[in-house]
Design a protein around this motif. Structure first.
Motif, PDB file in Angstrom:
ATOM      1  N   ILE A  21       0.846  -1.186   0.000  1.00  0.00           N
ATOM      2  CA  ILE A  21       0.000   0.000   0.000  1.00  0.00           C
ATOM      3  C   ILE A  21       0.881   1.236   0.000  1.00  0.00           C
ATOM      4  CG2 ILE A  21      -2.052  -0.988   1.094  1.00  0.00           C
ATOM      5  CD1 ILE A  21      -1.109   0.087   3.744  1.00  0.00           C
ATOM      6  N   ARG A  22       0.505   2.195  -0.813  1.00  0.00           N
ATOM      7  CA  ARG A  22       1.234   3.461  -0.884  1.00  0.00           C
ATOM      8  C   ARG A  22       2.746   3.266  -1.027  1.00  0.00           C
ATOM      9  NH1 ARG A  22      -1.405   5.694   4.226  1.00  0.00           N
ATOM     10  NH2 ARG A  22      -3.488   6.057   3.582  1.00  0.00           N
ATOM     11  N   ASN A  23       3.146   2.424  -1.959  1.00  0.00           N
ATOM     12  CA  ASN A  23       4.558   2.144  -2.208  1.00  0.00           C
ATOM     13  C   ASN A  23       5.270   1.580  -0.982  1.00  0.00           C
ATOM     14  OD1 ASN A  23       4.367   3.070  -4.875  1.00  0.00           O
ATOM     15  ND2 ASN A  23       4.596   5.174  -4.162  1.00  0.00           N
ATOM     16  N   PHE A  24       4.565   0.803  -0.198  1.00  0.00           N
ATOM     17  CA  PHE A  24       5.111   0.275   1.039  1.00  0.00           C
ATOM     18  C   PHE A  24       4.595  -1.140   1.261  1.00  0.00           C
ATOM     19  CE2 PHE A  24       4.320  -0.350   5.620  1.00  0.00           C
ATOM     20  CZ  PHE A  24       5.629  -0.352   6.056  1.00  0.00           C
ATOM     21  N   PHE A  25       5.478  -2.052   1.670  1.00  0.00           N
ATOM     22  CA  PHE A  25       5.076  -3.415   2.007  1.00  0.00           C
ATOM     23  C   PHE A  25       4.828  -3.495   3.501  1.00  0.00           C
ATOM     24  CE2 PHE A  25       7.385  -4.267  -1.960  1.00  0.00           C
ATOM     25  CZ  PHE A  25       6.417  -4.998  -2.620  1.00  0.00           C
ATOM     26  N   LEU A  26       3.571  -3.746   3.893  1.00  0.00           N
ATOM     27  CA  LEU A  26       3.175  -3.821   5.293  1.00  0.00           C
ATOM     28  C   LEU A  26       3.082  -5.296   5.688  1.00  0.00           C
ATOM     29  CD1 LEU A  26       2.226  -1.795   7.520  1.00  0.00           C
ATOM     30  CD2 LEU A  26      -0.094  -2.350   6.824  1.00  0.00           C
ATOM     31  N   PRO A  27       4.009  -5.793   6.538  1.00  0.00           N
ATOM     32  CA  PRO A  27       3.985  -7.211   6.905  1.00  0.00           C
ATOM     33  C   PRO A  27       2.895  -7.534   7.914  1.00  0.00           C
ATOM     34  CG  PRO A  27       5.917  -6.119   7.849  1.00  0.00           C
ATOM     35  CD  PRO A  27       5.144  -5.087   7.085  1.00  0.00           C
ATOM     36  N   TRP A  28       2.264  -8.706   7.769  1.00  0.00           N
ATOM     37  CA  TRP A  28       1.178  -9.093   8.657  1.00  0.00           C
ATOM     38  C   TRP A  28       1.051 -10.600   8.763  1.00  0.00           C
ATOM     39  CZ3 TRP A  28      -2.490 -11.838   5.906  1.00  0.00           C
ATOM     40  CH2 TRP A  28      -2.526 -11.635   4.526  1.00  0.00           C
ATOM     41  N   LYS A  29       0.373 -11.048   9.810  1.00  0.00           N
ATOM     42  CA  LYS A  29       0.001 -12.453   9.992  1.00  0.00           C
ATOM     43  C   LYS A  29      -1.492 -12.469  10.225  1.00  0.00           C
ATOM     44  CE  LYS A  29       0.776 -16.574  12.825  1.00  0.00           C
ATOM     45  NZ  LYS A  29      -0.443 -17.149  12.363  1.00  0.00           N
ATOM     46  N   PHE A  30      -2.196 -13.338   9.510  1.00  0.00           N
ATOM     47  CA  PHE A  30      -3.650 -13.349   9.571  1.00  0.00           C
ATOM     48  C   PHE A  30      -4.150 -14.776   9.652  1.00  0.00           C
ATOM     49  CE2 PHE A  30      -7.703 -13.217   7.005  1.00  0.00           C
ATOM     50  CZ  PHE A  30      -8.471 -12.640   8.006  1.00  0.00           C
ATOM     51  N   ASP A  31      -5.015 -15.046  10.627  1.00  0.00           N
ATOM     52  CA  ASP A  31      -5.733 -16.311  10.736  1.00  0.00           C
ATOM     53  C   ASP A  31      -7.213 -15.990  10.615  1.00  0.00           C
ATOM     54  OD1 ASP A  31      -3.733 -18.314  11.113  1.00  0.00           O
ATOM     55  OD2 ASP A  31      -3.376 -17.514  13.111  1.00  0.00           O
ATOM     56  N   THR A  32      -7.893 -16.671   9.733  1.00  0.00           N
ATOM     57  CA  THR A  32      -9.295 -16.391   9.443  1.00  0.00           C
ATOM     58  C   THR A  32     -10.208 -16.905  10.548  1.00  0.00           C
ATOM     59  OG1 THR A  32      -8.766 -16.698   7.116  1.00  0.00           O
ATOM     60  CG2 THR A  32     -11.079 -16.684   7.682  1.00  0.00           C
TER      61      THR A  32
END
Length: 121
Positions: A21-32
């Motif tokens: 997003i916005r020329n930026f890689f935002l790291p995340w961990k997601f469990d549904t």
């Protein structure tokens, strides 16, 4: 590396998902979450990272049928940001909103630790 539209980064042999997003890689961990479950969105303390939420906390949430999203905001752990960028509350909160919107999260519960509580509110 990009797989199925997601940017994946390998850090210490761990695969980290990132959203661009916005020329930026935002790291995340997601469990549904399961059907009708909640998704807890964790916002770190200033010096924190996603490991604060993984393990016991994340395991308990998923055992109860809920999901969670833990992410590193700009400048934390594996996330980078431009030196010219004004890394302020408005930008961090805006990134959080974009992440929630892009992942199409429903039934969210925002949880923040320390300054993360300010960003979550």
């Amino acid at each position: 590396m990009i797989i199925n539209g997601k940017y994946l980064s390998f850090v210490n042999d761990e695969v980290i998902s990132c959203l661009f997003i916005r020329n930026f890689f935002l790291p995340w961990k997601f469990d549904t979450a399961l059907l009708n479950g909640y998704t807890f969105v964790f916002v770190n303390a200033l010096t924190g990272n996603t490991t604060a939420w993984n393990g016991i906390i994340g395991d308990k949430i998923t055992e109860d049928g809920n999901g969670f999203l833990a992410y590193n905001f700009r400048g934390q752990d594996n996330s980078k940001f431009s030196e010219e960028l004004n890394l302020d509350t408005d930008l961090i909160v805006s990134d959080l909103c974009l992440l929630i919107e892009n992942l199409k999260l429903k039934n969210i519960i925002l949880v923040g630790l320390s300054i993360g509580g300010l960003y979550a509110s």
